[in-house]
Design a protein around this motif. Structure first.
Motif, PDB file in Angstrom:
ATOM      1  N   ASP A  23      40.618  53.790  39.742  1.00 48.71           N
ATOM      2  CA  ASP A  23      41.808  52.802  41.049  1.00 48.71           C
ATOM      3  C   ASP A  23      42.677  52.597  40.888  1.00 48.71           C
ATOM      4  O   ASP A  23      41.967  50.759  40.467  1.00 48.71           O
ATOM      5  N   VAL A  24      43.438  52.208  40.640  1.00 49.17           N
ATOM      6  CA  VAL A  24      44.847  51.714  39.419  1.00 49.17           C
ATOM      7  C   VAL A  24      45.660  50.810  40.461  1.00 49.17           C
ATOM      8  O   VAL A  24      45.237  49.539  40.537  1.00 49.17           O
ATOM      9  N   GLU A  25      45.475  51.037  42.352  1.00 47.71           N
ATOM     10  CA  GLU A  25      45.579  49.887  42.841  1.00 47.71           C
ATOM     11  C   GLU A  25      44.877  48.822  43.643  1.00 47.71           C
ATOM     12  O   GLU A  25      45.236  48.046  43.057  1.00 47.71           O
ATOM     13  N   LEU A  26      43.640  49.657  43.289  1.00 47.02           N
ATOM     14  CA  LEU A  26      42.248  48.709  44.123  1.00 47.02           C
ATOM     15  C   LEU A  26      41.774  47.870  43.194  1.00 47.02           C
ATOM     16  O   LEU A  26      42.222  46.743  42.748  1.00 47.02           O
ATOM     17  N   ARG A  27      42.663  48.139  41.041  1.00 43.57           N
ATOM     18  CA  ARG A  27      42.151  47.205  40.222  1.00 43.57           C
ATOM     19  C   ARG A  27      43.797  46.184  39.837  1.00 43.57           C
ATOM     20  O   ARG A  27      43.381  44.980  39.628  1.00 43.57           O
ATOM     21  N   ARG A  28      44.625  46.343  40.506  1.00 43.96           N
ATOM     22  CA  ARG A  28      45.570  45.941  40.504  1.00 43.96           C
ATOM     23  C   ARG A  28      45.404  44.879  41.180  1.00 43.96           C
ATOM     24  O   ARG A  28      45.905  43.191  40.629  1.00 43.96           O
ATOM     25  N   ARG A  29      45.229  44.785  42.784  1.00 42.05           N
ATOM     26  CA  ARG A  29      44.351  43.836  43.363  1.00 42.05           C
ATOM     27  C   ARG A  29      43.214  43.331  42.677  1.00 42.05           C
ATOM     28  O   ARG A  29      43.395  41.700  43.091  1.00 42.05           O
ATOM     29  N   HIS A 134      51.686  51.355  32.729  1.00 40.38           N
ATOM     30  CA  HIS A 134      50.889  50.200  31.522  1.00 40.38           C
ATOM     31  C   HIS A 134      51.050  50.734  30.465  1.00 40.38           C
ATOM     32  O   HIS A 134      50.621  49.892  29.359  1.00 40.38           O
ATOM     33  N   ARG A 157      57.675  41.645  39.223  1.00 37.01           N
ATOM     34  CA  ARG A 157      57.110  43.415  39.264  1.00 37.01           C
ATOM     35  C   ARG A 157      57.123  43.281  37.754  1.00 37.01           C
ATOM     36  O   ARG A 157      56.219  45.215  38.528  1.00 37.01           O
ATOM     37  N   ALA A 159      53.942  45.254  35.627  1.00 33.87           N
ATOM     38  CA  ALA A 159      52.399  45.523  35.633  1.00 33.87           C
ATOM     39  C   ALA A 159      51.844  44.804  34.547  1.00 33.87           C
ATOM     40  O   ALA A 159      52.504  43.828  34.172  1.00 33.87           O
ATOM     41  N   TYR A 163      45.473  45.023  32.019  1.00 32.18           N
ATOM     42  CA  TYR A 163      44.740  46.384  32.957  1.00 32.18           C
ATOM     43  C   TYR A 163      44.850  46.739  31.646  1.00 32.18           C
ATOM     44  O   TYR A 163      45.138  47.045  30.880  1.00 32.18           O
TER      45      TYR A 163
END
Length: 274
Positions: A23-29, A134, A157, A159, A163
């Motif tokens: 879950d890219v968005e979850l992990r980014r946050r 990424h 902004r 990446a 990650y």
């Protein structure tokens, strides 16, 4: 010595660092906020440790316990042994390399401090503007490490180089190239000028000189600026750069992937022995 614990419940809270890795968005946050990142595979885990990052925990399938025995013996962090099926349920994908580690992030230093003389002989810098892929960012870091770039600056902004996919593609090179994130772009190009750098924007354009011409000018301190995968550098960045540079190409090809372009530019501008 770490405690090796077998875990059989995918909802065990001790495995929370590893949940939803796809879950890219979850992990980014989550990862920057919680001060962690995930290292995947034996080589990458070892390189993270060699670079001085502290381990929070390690997740291993059974066949990797012996391979990682020396790490287990040397780390105080907990180590969780799991079946491959459980690892897949927790992470969201088949963990081919069988070894994951949750590592503690280190605080980023400011760009001014990174460029300061006391940080070492920093003569070549790469600046990446808004690189959101990424894999491309990881590949660019690997190029930077292999070709002697002294530091990497990322725009706000860009990446996250820590990650999981960026770390994996870089083969852990992100741990060994000093980097930080700029706070104000492109105003922070002023920090490079103040430190004596000439800023060169890689782009196509009427005022662009060739990469060979840039090299011939013999700038002592050079910052190469690379733009996003699709649109290239923003007009603001182009306007703020000291010069524009293009890589001459044949066969009707007008541009390269940003990672490939960085490799060419890093090699051409490498610092040669006196």
């Amino acid at each position: 010595m770490a405690e090796l614990t077998t875990v059989t419940d995918p909802d065990d809270p001790r495995l929370s660092d590893y949940t939803g890795l796809t879950d890219v968005e979850l992990r980014r946050r989550r990862e920057p906020a919680e001060g962690l990142f995930i290292a995947e595979g034996e080589k990458v885990i070892r390189r993270a440790l060699d670079a001085g990052y502290a381990m929070r925990s390690m997740l291993l399938s059974a066949k990797w316990v012996d391979v990682m025995r020396d790490v287990i013996d040397e780390t105080p962090a907990p180590v969780y042994a799991v079946a491959p099926e459980l690892a897949e349920r927790v992470t969201g994908y088949h963990v081919h390399r069988g070894a994951l580690a949750s590592m503690q992030r280190a605080p980023l230093q400011g760009a001014g401090a990174l460029l300061a003389p006391e940080s070492g002989d920093v003569r070549r810098v790469a600046v990446f503007e808004d690189i959101v892929d990424h894999a491309n960012l990881g590949a660019a870091f690997r190029n930077a490490a292999a070709l002697g770039v002294d530091a990497v600056l990322l725009t706000p902004r860009c990446a996250d180089p820590l990650y999981r996919r960026a770390v994996k593609v870089s083969m852990g090179s992100v741990f060994h190239v000093p980097w930080t994130r700029l706070e104000s772009w492109p105003a922070d190009l002023g920090l490079l000028r103040a430190a004596g750098f000439t800023t060169a924007a890689l782009c196509l354009g009427e005022r662009s000189i060739t990469l060979d011409e840039l090299v011939a000018r013999g700038y002592g301190k050079l910052a190469l600026i690379f733009g996003t995968e699709g649109d290239g550098l923003t007009p603001q960045a182009l306007g703020a750069a000291d010069c524009h540079v293009r890589i001459p190409m044949d066969a009707g090809v007008d541009s390269l992937n940003v990672a490939a372009a960085s490799a060419v530019a890093f090699y051409a501008t490498r610092v040669r022995p006196a």
